[in-house]
Write a protein that holds these residues in place. Sequence first.
Motif, PDB file in Angstrom:
ATOM      1  N   ASP A   1       0.800  -1.211   0.000  1.00 47.87           N
ATOM      2  CA  ASP A   1       0.000   0.000   0.000  1.00 47.87           C
ATOM      3  C   ASP A   1       0.836   1.265   0.000  1.00 47.87           C
ATOM      4  N   GLY A   2       2.141   1.118  -0.052  1.00 48.19           N
ATOM      5  CA  GLY A   2       2.996   2.293  -0.048  1.00 48.19           C
ATOM      6  C   GLY A   2       4.006   2.201   1.078  1.00 48.19           C
ATOM      7  N   PRO A   3       4.965   3.129   1.103  1.00 54.12           N
ATOM      8  CA  PRO A   3       6.029   3.072   2.094  1.00 54.12           C
ATOM      9  C   PRO A   3       5.554   3.470   3.485  1.00 54.12           C
ATOM     10  N   THR A   4       6.013   2.781   4.457  1.00 56.51           N
ATOM     11  CA  THR A   4       5.747   3.167   5.838  1.00 56.51           C
ATOM     12  C   THR A   4       6.729   4.248   6.232  1.00 56.51           C
ATOM     13  N   ALA A   5       6.535   4.840   7.407  1.00 56.79           N
ATOM     14  CA  ALA A   5       7.425   5.907   7.856  1.00 56.79           C
ATOM     15  C   ALA A   5       8.862   5.421   7.967  1.00 56.79           C
ATOM     16  N   LEU A   6       9.046   4.160   8.363  1.00 55.87           N
ATOM     17  CA  LEU A   6      10.387   3.628   8.518  1.00 55.87           C
ATOM     18  C   LEU A   6      10.994   3.190   7.199  1.00 55.87           C
ATOM     19  N   ALA A   7      10.153   2.978   6.183  1.00 55.76           N
ATOM     20  CA  ALA A   7      10.645   2.447   4.921  1.00 55.76           C
ATOM     21  C   ALA A   7      10.987   3.527   3.916  1.00 55.76           C
ATOM     22  N   LYS A   8      10.698   4.778   4.223  1.00 56.42           N
ATOM     23  CA  LYS A   8      10.940   5.834   3.260  1.00 56.42           C
ATOM     24  C   LYS A   8      12.442   6.051   3.058  1.00 56.42           C
ATOM     25  N   ALA A   9      12.784   6.390   1.807  1.00 58.33           N
ATOM     26  CA  ALA A   9      14.180   6.484   1.423  1.00 58.33           C
ATOM     27  C   ALA A   9      14.865   7.684   2.078  1.00 58.33           C
ATOM     28  N   THR A  10      16.023   7.440   2.637  1.00 60.35           N
ATOM     29  CA  THR A  10      16.832   8.489   3.233  1.00 60.35           C
ATOM     30  C   THR A  10      18.252   8.353   2.701  1.00 60.35           C
ATOM     31  N   GLY A  11      19.111   9.300   3.062  1.00 61.59           N
ATOM     32  CA  GLY A  11      20.512   9.202   2.690  1.00 61.59           C
ATOM     33  C   GLY A  11      20.730   9.084   1.191  1.00 61.59           C
ATOM     34  N   ARG A  12      21.559   8.134   0.805  1.00 62.41           N
ATOM     35  CA  ARG A  12      21.874   7.946  -0.612  1.00 62.41           C
ATOM     36  C   ARG A  12      20.641   7.555  -1.410  1.00 62.41           C
ATOM     37  N   ALA A  13      19.767   6.764  -0.790  1.00 60.54           N
ATOM     38  CA  ALA A  13      18.542   6.366  -1.485  1.00 60.54           C
ATOM     39  C   ALA A  13      17.702   7.590  -1.831  1.00 60.54           C
ATOM     40  N   GLY A  14      17.533   8.478  -0.853  1.00 58.17           N
ATOM     41  CA  GLY A  14      16.769   9.697  -1.096  1.00 58.17           C
ATOM     42  C   GLY A  14      17.435  10.591  -2.125  1.00 58.17           C
ATOM     43  N   PHE A  15      18.770  10.658  -2.077  1.00 55.23           N
ATOM     44  CA  PHE A  15      19.491  11.501  -3.034  1.00 55.23           C
ATOM     45  C   PHE A  15      19.287  11.025  -4.468  1.00 55.23           C
ATOM     46  N   PHE A  16      19.384   9.714  -4.689  1.00 54.12           N
ATOM     47  CA  PHE A  16      19.244   9.202  -6.050  1.00 54.12           C
ATOM     48  C   PHE A  16      17.803   9.312  -6.550  1.00 54.12           C
ATOM     49  N   LEU A  17      16.842   9.183  -5.639  1.00 51.16           N
ATOM     50  CA  LEU A  17      15.461   9.408  -6.037  1.00 51.16           C
ATOM     51  C   LEU A  17      15.240  10.886  -6.365  1.00 51.16           C
ATOM     52  N   PHE A  18      15.877  11.765  -5.600  1.00 49.63           N
ATOM     53  CA  PHE A  18      15.817  13.200  -5.882  1.00 49.63           C
ATOM     54  C   PHE A  18      16.430  13.496  -7.245  1.00 49.63           C
ATOM     55  N   LEU A  19      17.575  12.869  -7.527  1.00 45.57           N
ATOM     56  CA  LEU A  19      18.231  13.042  -8.823  1.00 45.57           C
ATOM     57  C   LEU A  19      17.336  12.546  -9.950  1.00 45.57           C
ATOM     58  N   TYR A  20      16.699  11.400  -9.728  1.00 47.64           N
ATOM     59  CA  TYR A  20      15.782  10.840 -10.725  1.00 47.64           C
ATOM     60  C   TYR A  20      14.635  11.813 -11.007  1.00 47.64           C
TER      61      TYR A  20
END
Length: 351
Positions: free
Chosen positions: A218-237
């Motif tokens: 059903d979507g990401p939980t609060a603990l599963a949301k991307a942070t750090g490098r994961a968040g950066f690459f999603l931001f880049l995308y």
Amino acid sequence: MTLRIFGMSFVVSIAALVAAFLYGGSTAVLLTLVLGVLEVSLSFDNAVINATVLQRMSDFWQRMFLTIGVIIAVFGMRLAFPLGIVWLTAGLDPVDALHLALNPPTDGSPTYESIVTAAHPQIASFGGMFLLMLFLGFLFEDKELTWLSWIERPLLRIGRLREAPVVVALTILVLAATLVAPDHDTSTVMVAGVLGVITYIVVNGLGRLFHIETESGDGPTALAKATGRAGFFLFLYLEVLDASFSFDGVIGAFAITADPIIIALGLGLIGAMFVRSLTIYLVHRGTLSEYVFLEHGAHWAIGALALLLLYSLGTEVPETVTGLIGLVLILASLATSIVYRRRNHTEGVHI
């Protein structure tokens, strides 16, 4: 919540209109407002797709998208990008390119608008192929719900071949380069298109590399949301995705004005800001999970935009056509979602 999300967009828009008035008077205000409305009306599919990515990101990276991302959108795509095209194609440095834009020549020499427009084959091929890869990736991806099932379900079987999106995309590129684009642009279109495919594979691959699995579908939980490098690459995308959506808008803006300042104020400050606020709104309201086919409609709108960009290599496509096709697909998917939701709710109550 709505006021909090859109409040900054209204403040920035007012500031942009004031800046436009100080820059060029009431005419500049009108042109800026027209460009802003145009960008928002043509970019709803962009907001929906952005929301599917943004909901996987932490609050920090969502704020980065709404702040730093706006700076990139305004000064990167709407101001620096056209100047960069003039720099690369005409050999003028950015300062001279800006001077050329603000002071159109009267002696018959190439104008800023004509130089940017001449780069359309590279822009359309790169952006079209990037968006086409995004569409095909979704189309061939295994999913429980299908919208246009008579098309999507047979393609799901083809999607078992992992290379299917690349094979189909490159086939379409070859056809566009040889059958649609003028002969003198064939090699240019091929190179730019391949670079678009490579860019998608690299950026999307980096996002998948650091993708965090969710606890449910059903979507990401609060603990599963991307942070750090994961968040950066999603931001880049997201930024590359936004750039691909912006290509046709920036080129189409020249039908209204060639002034880079007004384009940056209208498309950038007003348009890009509202698109980002709309993206945040969709995430916070859970609209994508509530209207299950909205994401499907947005991807089909992206596919249509990609094909129109490639088609425009040989024939000019009005902005209204691009916008209306996307709007019709979005509205159709929204209507289907409402019917699907009501039917399931009724069946649930009956049971």
